[in-house]
Design a protein around this motif. Sequence first.
Motif, PDB file in Angstrom:
ATOM      1  N   UNK A   8      -0.810  38.702 -19.323  1.00 35.42           N
ATOM      2  CA  UNK A   8       0.351  39.363 -19.934  1.00 35.42           C
ATOM      3  C   UNK A   8       1.664  38.659 -19.630  1.00 35.42           C
ATOM      4  N   UNK A   9       2.624  38.886 -20.541  1.00 36.52           N
ATOM      5  CA  UNK A   9       3.975  38.367 -20.355  1.00 36.52           C
ATOM      6  C   UNK A   9       4.847  39.453 -19.735  1.00 36.52           C
ATOM      7  N   UNK A  10       6.106  39.107 -19.450  1.00 29.10           N
ATOM      8  CA  UNK A  10       7.008  40.093 -18.844  1.00 29.10           C
ATOM      9  C   UNK A  10       7.407  41.196 -19.821  1.00 29.10           C
TER      10      UNK A  10
ATOM     11  N   UNK B 256       4.748  36.461 -27.114  1.00 26.90           N
ATOM     12  CA  UNK B 256       4.764  36.863 -25.703  1.00 26.90           C
ATOM     13  C   UNK B 256       5.923  36.227 -24.944  1.00 26.90           C
ATOM     14  N   UNK B 257       6.509  35.155 -25.489  1.00 24.64           N
ATOM     15  CA  UNK B 257       7.643  34.529 -24.834  1.00 24.64           C
ATOM     16  C   UNK B 257       7.222  33.570 -23.741  1.00 24.64           C
ATOM     17  N   UNK B 258       8.215  33.085 -22.986  1.00 25.60           N
ATOM     18  CA  UNK B 258       7.987  31.987 -22.034  1.00 25.60           C
ATOM     19  C   UNK B 258       7.676  32.456 -20.624  1.00 25.60           C
ATOM     20  N   UNK B 259       7.825  33.749 -20.361  1.00 23.05           N
ATOM     21  CA  UNK B 259       7.625  34.225 -18.986  1.00 23.05           C
ATOM     22  C   UNK B 259       6.212  34.768 -18.792  1.00 23.05           C
ATOM     23  N   UNK B 260       5.411  34.022 -18.034  1.00 24.22           N
ATOM     24  CA  UNK B 260       4.102  34.518 -17.613  1.00 24.22           C
ATOM     25  C   UNK B 260       4.357  35.607 -16.578  1.00 24.22           C
ATOM     26  N   UNK B 261       3.631  36.708 -16.680  1.00 19.99           N
ATOM     27  CA  UNK B 261       3.878  37.792 -15.733  1.00 19.99           C
ATOM     28  C   UNK B 261       2.689  38.094 -14.833  1.00 19.99           C
TER      29      UNK B 261
ATOM     30  N   UNK C 269       5.105  42.653 -21.530  1.00 19.98           N
ATOM     31  CA  UNK C 269       3.814  43.331 -21.640  1.00 19.98           C
ATOM     32  C   UNK C 269       3.134  43.030 -22.971  1.00 19.98           C
ATOM     33  N   UNK C 270       3.365  41.826 -23.475  1.00 19.24           N
ATOM     34  CA  UNK C 270       2.604  41.322 -24.614  1.00 19.24           C
ATOM     35  C   UNK C 270       1.413  40.553 -24.049  1.00 19.24           C
ATOM     36  N   UNK C 271       0.241  40.760 -24.657  1.00 24.08           N
ATOM     37  CA  UNK C 271      -0.917  39.975 -24.224  1.00 24.08           C
ATOM     38  C   UNK C 271      -0.695  38.509 -24.592  1.00 24.08           C
ATOM     39  N   UNK C 272      -1.003  37.600 -23.664  1.00 20.38           N
ATOM     40  CA  UNK C 272      -0.858  36.154 -23.895  1.00 20.38           C
ATOM     41  C   UNK C 272      -2.175  35.580 -24.418  1.00 20.38           C
ATOM     42  N   UNK C 273      -3.278  35.935 -23.752  1.00 23.90           N
ATOM     43  CA  UNK C 273      -4.638  35.543 -24.128  1.00 23.90           C
ATOM     44  C   UNK C 273      -5.565  36.288 -23.176  1.00 23.90           C
ATOM     45  N   UNK C 274      -6.867  36.227 -23.416  1.00 25.33           N
ATOM     46  CA  UNK C 274      -7.781  36.949 -22.522  1.00 25.33           C
ATOM     47  C   UNK C 274      -9.158  36.315 -22.534  1.00 25.33           C
ATOM     48  N   UNK C 275      -9.932  36.676 -21.538  1.00 25.02           N
ATOM     49  CA  UNK C 275     -11.271  36.117 -21.310  1.00 25.02           C
ATOM     50  C   UNK C 275     -12.133  37.254 -20.770  1.00 25.02           C
TER      51      UNK C 275
ATOM     52  N   UNK D 155       8.377  29.785 -17.607  1.00 20.21           N
ATOM     53  CA  UNK D 155       8.020  28.409 -17.965  1.00 20.21           C
ATOM     54  C   UNK D 155       9.136  27.706 -18.730  1.00 20.21           C
ATOM     55  N   UNK D 156      10.170  28.440 -19.144  1.00 19.98           N
ATOM     56  CA  UNK D 156      11.262  27.793 -19.878  1.00 19.98           C
ATOM     57  C   UNK D 156      12.219  27.084 -18.918  1.00 19.98           C
ATOM     58  N   UNK D 157      12.299  27.548 -17.668  1.00 23.34           N
ATOM     59  CA  UNK D 157      13.227  26.943 -16.715  1.00 23.34           C
ATOM     60  C   UNK D 157      12.519  26.100 -15.658  1.00 23.34           C
TER      61      UNK D 157
END
Length: 285
Positions: free
Chosen positions: A120-122, A195-200, A124-130, A90-92
């Motif tokens: 998860x991000x690239x 988690x950073x900018x990369x959705x994985x 392997x940090x959780x971004x959010x969950x449901x 999402x950064x680029x």
Amino acid sequence: MQGKVLWSLGLMMSLASLQAHDLYRADFENPPFSPGNITGQDGWEEYHISTPNLGQISTERALSGSQSLKITPVNGGANSWWWRPTPHDTSTSPNKMIDIRWDMYLTSSTRQGHYGIDVYSDTVERVCAFRVNENSQVEIILFVNGVTEQLVSTGVFVQRDRWNRYRLLIDYNTGTFAAFVNGQAIGGGRINSLAGAVFSDADIWHFNVASNSNDVAFYDNLRIMAVAQAGQEGDVDGNGCVEDSDLLTVLFAFGSNDPDADVNQDGIVDDADLLMVLFNFGSGC
Ligand SMILES: [Ca+2]
Ligand SMILES: [Ca+2]
Ligand SMILES: [Ca+2]
């Protein structure tokens, strides 16, 4: 004249690709999916803590076509995840929102498990969950101040033994997300800033409560999109403009549960969806 029309079509198509981008779609039909374990099919992977629970393509129940993804708790199991990598930086990219939609059918039983989507991000940090818990209440996982992980009960309950339509909308511009059930916003909060900018990946997530849950879940119509904005209401194809093609999509799908034409996400394509397209006709064009 013809050249101008073609040029306009080309411009529209390039705008469409700029404004909405499918990272992944699976209706779990054959091909590419065959009944049996999903892992290894179409790039899907799995991870389990403790005894593996089962993630299988099934013909037992489906909302679209004849197949869905069935999750079955296995005695002794705990947490399980199944996913297909769909990385998006999402950064680029101009598309800084991730729109995740899925249909889910949970059976009722004497010992119910948790089922949902875990993002998860690239790294392997959780971004959010449901997830829907054993009492059929929707819970979300958010990050207070973008840092501290917190499980939040939304107070919203869903019915089991029926299909419900779910959505997670993650906004990397603001570092927030919103959760929806059948088109109704039911909660949200900050995502994990670490988690950073990369959705994985958006993972199918099951927690086998007390390691002896005896219900099952069916997932269908999983769609993961990267979009520039949350969307003009009635813009079915996501090209930024509410026009003829959106109207036709709703008309041709009228009476069905087609998730692409279900504008208000309540599970059926009917008058309400048609009116939303008509009221917004011409917007964004
Ligand atoms: Ca299907
Ligand atoms: Ca449109
Ligand atoms: Ca509808």
